[in-house]
Design a protein around this motif. Structure first.
Motif, PDB file in Angstrom:
ATOM      1  N   SER A 255       0.833  -1.207   0.000  1.00  0.00           N
ATOM      2  CA  SER A 255       0.000   0.000   0.000  1.00  0.00           C
ATOM      3  C   SER A 255       0.867   1.257   0.000  1.00  0.00           C
ATOM      4  CB  SER A 255      -0.924  -0.016   1.213  1.00  0.00           C
ATOM      5  OG  SER A 255      -1.651   1.186   1.288  1.00  0.00           O
ATOM      6  N   LYS A 256       1.932   1.245   0.805  1.00  0.00           N
ATOM      7  CA  LYS A 256       2.826   2.402   0.870  1.00  0.00           C
ATOM      8  C   LYS A 256       3.599   2.588  -0.434  1.00  0.00           C
ATOM      9  CE  LYS A 256       3.513   2.537   5.858  1.00  0.00           C
ATOM     10  NZ  LYS A 256       4.497   2.390   6.960  1.00  0.00           N
ATOM     11  N   ASN A 257       4.059   1.442  -0.980  1.00  0.00           N
ATOM     12  CA  ASN A 257       4.850   1.530  -2.213  1.00  0.00           C
ATOM     13  C   ASN A 257       4.012   2.007  -3.401  1.00  0.00           C
ATOM     14  OD1 ASN A 257       7.275   0.733  -1.071  1.00  0.00           O
ATOM     15  ND2 ASN A 257       6.786  -1.448  -1.283  1.00  0.00           N
ATOM     16  N   LEU A 258       2.714   1.762  -3.345  1.00  0.00           N
ATOM     17  CA  LEU A 258       1.846   2.176  -4.440  1.00  0.00           C
ATOM     18  C   LEU A 258       1.335   3.608  -4.277  1.00  0.00           C
ATOM     19  CD1 LEU A 258      -0.240  -1.100  -4.900  1.00  0.00           C
ATOM     20  CD2 LEU A 258       1.563  -0.235  -6.412  1.00  0.00           C
ATOM     21  N   THR A 259       1.538   4.197  -3.086  1.00  0.00           N
ATOM     22  CA  THR A 259       1.078   5.564  -2.852  1.00  0.00           C
ATOM     23  C   THR A 259       1.974   6.550  -3.622  1.00  0.00           C
ATOM     24  OG1 THR A 259       0.356   4.934  -0.641  1.00  0.00           O
ATOM     25  CG2 THR A 259       0.578   7.301  -1.088  1.00  0.00           C
ATOM     26  N   PRO A 260       1.397   7.451  -4.401  1.00  0.00           N
ATOM     27  CA  PRO A 260       2.204   8.421  -5.161  1.00  0.00           C
ATOM     28  C   PRO A 260       3.095   9.257  -4.244  1.00  0.00           C
ATOM     29  CG  PRO A 260      -0.055   8.405  -5.949  1.00  0.00           C
ATOM     30  CD  PRO A 260      -0.034   7.575  -4.708  1.00  0.00           C
ATOM     31  N   THR A 261       4.241   9.708  -4.794  1.00  0.00           N
ATOM     32  CA  THR A 261       5.212  10.482  -4.006  1.00  0.00           C
ATOM     33  C   THR A 261       4.601  11.778  -3.474  1.00  0.00           C
ATOM     34  OG1 THR A 261       7.038   9.569  -5.281  1.00  0.00           O
ATOM     35  CG2 THR A 261       7.467  11.606  -4.075  1.00  0.00           C
ATOM     36  N   ARG A 262       3.831  12.451  -4.295  1.00  0.00           N
ATOM     37  CA  ARG A 262       3.239  13.706  -3.866  1.00  0.00           C
ATOM     38  C   ARG A 262       2.313  13.531  -2.665  1.00  0.00           C
ATOM     39  NH1 ARG A 262       0.813  16.000  -9.345  1.00  0.00           N
ATOM     40  NH2 ARG A 262       0.464  13.764  -9.579  1.00  0.00           N
ATOM     41  N   GLU A 297       8.124   6.529   8.986  1.00  0.00           N
ATOM     42  CA  GLU A 297       7.856   5.485   7.986  1.00  0.00           C
ATOM     43  C   GLU A 297       7.689   6.096   6.590  1.00  0.00           C
ATOM     44  OE1 GLU A 297       4.471   3.306   9.291  1.00  0.00           O
ATOM     45  OE2 GLU A 297       5.556   2.224  10.876  1.00  0.00           O
ATOM     46  N   ASN A 298       6.947   7.206   6.509  1.00  0.00           N
ATOM     47  CA  ASN A 298       6.763   7.857   5.209  1.00  0.00           C
ATOM     48  C   ASN A 298       8.087   8.376   4.642  1.00  0.00           C
ATOM     49  OD1 ASN A 298       4.054   7.326   5.205  1.00  0.00           O
ATOM     50  ND2 ASN A 298       3.408   9.400   5.779  1.00  0.00           N
ATOM     51  N   LYS A 299       8.935   8.940   5.529  1.00  0.00           N
ATOM     52  CA  LYS A 299      10.237   9.425   5.079  1.00  0.00           C
ATOM     53  C   LYS A 299      11.109   8.261   4.575  1.00  0.00           C
ATOM     54  CE  LYS A 299      10.694  13.665   7.784  1.00  0.00           C
ATOM     55  NZ  LYS A 299      11.461  14.370   8.825  1.00  0.00           N
ATOM     56  N   GLU A 300      11.054   7.125   5.302  1.00  0.00           N
ATOM     57  CA  GLU A 300      11.840   5.960   4.880  1.00  0.00           C
ATOM     58  C   GLU A 300      11.374   5.461   3.519  1.00  0.00           C
ATOM     59  OE1 GLU A 300      11.498   3.028   7.894  1.00  0.00           O
ATOM     60  OE2 GLU A 300      12.894   4.027   9.286  1.00  0.00           O
ATOM     61  N   GLU A 306      13.966   7.124  -3.647  1.00  0.00           N
ATOM     62  CA  GLU A 306      15.054   7.917  -4.216  1.00  0.00           C
ATOM     63  C   GLU A 306      16.306   7.072  -4.417  1.00  0.00           C
ATOM     64  OE1 GLU A 306      15.584  11.191  -1.586  1.00  0.00           O
ATOM     65  OE2 GLU A 306      13.661  12.133  -2.105  1.00  0.00           O
ATOM     66  N   ARG A 307      16.564   6.169  -3.469  1.00  0.00           N
ATOM     67  CA  ARG A 307      17.730   5.295  -3.580  1.00  0.00           C
ATOM     68  C   ARG A 307      17.610   4.383  -4.797  1.00  0.00           C
ATOM     69  NH1 ARG A 307      17.213   2.997   0.969  1.00  0.00           N
ATOM     70  NH2 ARG A 307      18.147   4.721   2.124  1.00  0.00           N
ATOM     71  N   ARG A 308      16.397   3.799  -5.002  1.00  0.00           N
ATOM     72  CA  ARG A 308      16.194   2.910  -6.144  1.00  0.00           C
ATOM     73  C   ARG A 308      16.328   3.679  -7.462  1.00  0.00           C
ATOM     74  NH1 ARG A 308      12.198   0.565  -2.779  1.00  0.00           N
ATOM     75  NH2 ARG A 308      10.555   1.837  -3.739  1.00  0.00           N
ATOM     76  N   LEU A 309      15.831   4.955  -7.484  1.00  0.00           N
ATOM     77  CA  LEU A 309      15.944   5.767  -8.696  1.00  0.00           C
ATOM     78  C   LEU A 309      17.396   6.064  -9.038  1.00  0.00           C
ATOM     79  CD1 LEU A 309      12.994   8.288  -8.213  1.00  0.00           C
ATOM     80  CD2 LEU A 309      13.219   6.587 -10.039  1.00  0.00           C
ATOM     81  N   ARG A 310      18.204   6.371  -8.006  1.00  0.00           N
ATOM     82  CA  ARG A 310      19.616   6.654  -8.249  1.00  0.00           C
ATOM     83  C   ARG A 310      20.334   5.430  -8.804  1.00  0.00           C
ATOM     84  NH1 ARG A 310      19.218   9.597  -3.325  1.00  0.00           N
ATOM     85  NH2 ARG A 310      20.092   7.825  -2.195  1.00  0.00           N
ATOM     86  N   LEU A 311      19.982   4.245  -8.256  1.00  0.00           N
ATOM     87  CA  LEU A 311      20.605   2.998  -8.727  1.00  0.00           C
ATOM     88  C   LEU A 311      20.236   2.729 -10.178  1.00  0.00           C
ATOM     89  CD1 LEU A 311      20.123   0.695  -5.612  1.00  0.00           C
ATOM     90  CD2 LEU A 311      22.278   1.602  -6.481  1.00  0.00           C
ATOM     91  N   MET A 312      18.952   2.969 -10.510  1.00  0.00           N
ATOM     92  CA  MET A 312      18.503   2.734 -11.874  1.00  0.00           C
ATOM     93  C   MET A 312      19.184   3.683 -12.866  1.00  0.00           C
ATOM     94  SD  MET A 312      14.439   2.157 -11.148  1.00  0.00           S
ATOM     95  CE  MET A 312      14.008   2.134 -12.879  1.00  0.00           C
ATOM     96  N   ARG A 313      19.376   4.947 -12.449  1.00  0.00           N
ATOM     97  CA  ARG A 313      20.060   5.905 -13.325  1.00  0.00           C
ATOM     98  C   ARG A 313      21.532   5.551 -13.508  1.00  0.00           C
ATOM     99  NH1 ARG A 313      17.269  11.011 -10.280  1.00  0.00           N
ATOM    100  NH2 ARG A 313      15.260  10.946 -11.393  1.00  0.00           N
ATOM    101  N   ALA A 314      22.119   5.055 -12.404  1.00  0.00           N
ATOM    102  CA  ALA A 314      23.537   4.685 -12.470  1.00  0.00           C
ATOM    103  C   ALA A 314      23.755   3.518 -13.431  1.00  0.00           C
ATOM    104  CB  ALA A 314      24.063   4.333 -11.088  1.00  0.00           C
TER     105      ALA A 314
END
Length: 315
Positions: A255-262, A297-300, A306-314
């Protein structure tokens, strides 16, 4: 010549007891590929079959004025022989602390003592007994010379009683061996009983061979089985709780992972505002801790994204 009813029933008892013994020996030969002298008695007869045939005959005789149909014959044998097998199993287990046959793994069984397959065979056998075999056996007895017939039944009765007395002492020795055992496993008790009987006569040793599937049910064995069942139930409940907790955690994480960032960012801001307001008003400490936990929890969740996005860009 027409013999008295007692002689006729005794005749049926011995004939069907022998026929039952032949059937048991044949079936066990197919299963174990060797001769096994079945039954509790030494001689070639299984009294439970003879008793079953006699009570079927008596039951049919009582209902003869009401119904002579094949269906009634089937029902009489189905019910009476089922009761006979159940009570025989129950009484033998209570006296000898052993389960001589066990249908627990068979479908539609009652406490492992009877099952639907045997009951149907009892019904079919009862029809054959009443409609096919009994008339011929009574006719055969009527054609025998009376003194020969009486002498035959008398001799068989004497042998049967002598066999019963001898077998009683043998079975009583087995019973004593089981009662003296301190083992809590059926296999260990069986080994002790075999050791007790192995240096005795062939009549003593045959009883263990007659029932290869024999299982012992002393109080220690029953207590051990109950303990195993309780432990198994506790493990099952614990496993179910673990699975439920994991499923709840997975649902919450999904549920948390599917919640939009905004939305997550807005929730963080709203909870921070609520936390500041609660601090100003001197809110309840538990409510403050809940708000802090929700913000963390929301910050984590955002940081992990953000960590996964950086890895994907790298990559």
């Amino acid at each position: 010549m027409e013999f008295a009813e007692g002689y006729r029933l005794l005749w049926l008892f011995f004939v069907y007891s022998f026929a039952g013994w032949v059937t048991e020996v044949f079936l066990k030969f197919l299963e174990y590929k060797r001769f096994i002298n079945r039954g509790f008695l030494i001689g070639p007869y299984c009294p439970i079959y003879g008793t079953g045939a006699v009570i079927i005959t008596l039951g049919a005789g009582l209902l003869l004025p009401v119904d002579r149909s094949w269906a009634m014959s089937f029902l009489i044998a189905f019910v009476l022989c089922g009761l006979l097998e159940y009570m025989t199993s129950y009484l033998l287990e209570k006296y000898f602390h052993a389960r001589w046959w066990d249908y627990t793994r068979r479908p539609m069984n009652l406490n492992g003592r009877v099952w639907i397959g045997n009951l149907i065979l009892f019904g079919i056998g009862g029809v054959l007994i009443l409609k096919v075999f009994n008339p011929r056996l009574f006719a055969l007895a009527a054609h025998m010379e009376p003194r020969l017939f009486t002498a035959l039944l008398t001799a068989l009765s004497i042998l049967f009683v002598a066999d019963g007395i001898t077998s009683y002492f043998i079975m009583n020795l087995l019973k004593q061996g089981v009662e003296k055992s301190r083992a809590d496993k059926s296999e260990e008790i069986a080994a002790e009983v075999r050791y007790l009987l192995e240096n005795r006569s062939v009549f003593h040793k045959r009883i263990m061979d007659a029932y290869p599937e024999l299982t012992f049910r002393t109080e220690k064995v029953k207590a051990r089985l109950e303990r195993i069942r309780n432990e198994g139930e506790a493990l099952r409940l614990l496993a179910e709780e673990k699975v439920e907790a994991m499923e709840a955690y997975a649902r919450e994480a999904a549920s948390k992972n599917l919640t939009p960032t905004r939305i997550l960012q807005r929730e963080i801001i709203e909870k921070q505002d609520a936390l500041i307001a609660a601090l100003k008003d001197g809110g309840d400490e538990k409510d403050l801790e809940a708000l802090e936990e929700a913000i963390r929890e929301n910050k984590e969740t955002l940081e992990n994204r953000e960590r996964r996005l950086r890895l994907m860009r790298a990559e």
